[in-house]
Scaffold this active site. Structure first.
Site, PDB file in Angstrom:
ATOM      1  N   GLY A  45      25.466  64.057 -16.411  1.00  0.00           N
ATOM      2  CA  GLY A  45      25.954  64.430 -17.737  1.00  0.00           C
ATOM      3  C   GLY A  45      26.203  63.234 -18.636  1.00  0.00           C
ATOM      4  CG  HIS A  46      27.862  58.938 -18.984  1.00  0.00           C
ATOM      5  ND1 HIS A  46      27.423  57.627 -18.899  1.00  0.00           N
ATOM      6  CD2 HIS A  46      28.902  58.925 -19.851  1.00  0.00           C
ATOM      7  CE1 HIS A  46      28.183  56.854 -19.659  1.00  0.00           C
ATOM      8  NE2 HIS A  46      29.084  57.612 -20.248  1.00  0.00           N
ATOM      9  CG  PHE A  47      24.820  59.889 -22.413  1.00  0.00           C
ATOM     10  CD1 PHE A  47      25.908  60.556 -22.939  1.00  0.00           C
ATOM     11  CD2 PHE A  47      24.907  58.530 -22.214  1.00  0.00           C
ATOM     12  CE1 PHE A  47      27.067  59.857 -23.302  1.00  0.00           C
ATOM     13  CE2 PHE A  47      26.062  57.827 -22.560  1.00  0.00           C
ATOM     14  CZ  PHE A  47      27.148  58.489 -23.099  1.00  0.00           C
TER      15      PHE A  47
END
Length: 142
Positions: A45-47
């Protein structure tokens, strides 16, 4: 030391065990490595589409590398951050990169350890700082 040997004294486990191999040289410095996998929980999720290892994870890799230096004192304790000073991020770390950390203990006050660490990828400085950690006794097996 390989990952299984590291597990003999480090309280961390996957997915938060962020050292795969480590040595301590004749000067007392720890040298540790960790290769960032494509499916790490912290890069999903990053990124999305542009995965970058979060700075807090780089700091954790450095802190675990510092803890290697007191490996014989860790059984019966957990290692907890007490501080993190003078942190600087110089270059991004991405999946496929192998983080190479050099860490030293600068000072000890009881169960507090004041350290210096740097994290490089292919000889390029990515992060540096001064982690402080504490050995805290595990009470009642908890």
């Amino acid at each position: 030391m390989n990952k299984e040997e590291i597990k003999q004294f480090m309280p961390h486990r996957e997915p938060m065990l962020l050292i795969e191999e480590a040595t301590i040289d004749e000067t007392g410095a720890a040298h540790a490595k960790y290769t960032i996998k494509e499916d790490e929980f912290f890069t999903r999720g990053h990124f999305p589409g542009n995965p970058i290892v979060p700075g807090v994870i780089l700091c954790e890799i450095m802190a675990q590398s510092c803890a290697i230096l007191v490996k014989d004192e860790i059984p019966g304790h957990i290692t907890l951050y007490a501080g993190l000073n003078e942190v600087r991020f110089k270059n991004s770390v991405r999946p496929g990169d192998t983080c190479e950390v050099t860490a030293r203990i600068d000072e000890r006050k009881g169960q507090l350890f004041f350290c210096t660490a740097k994290l490089e990828v292919n000889g390029k400085l990515c992060c540096k700082g001064k982690p402080i950690f504490s050995l805290v006794p595990i009470e009642n097996g908890k």
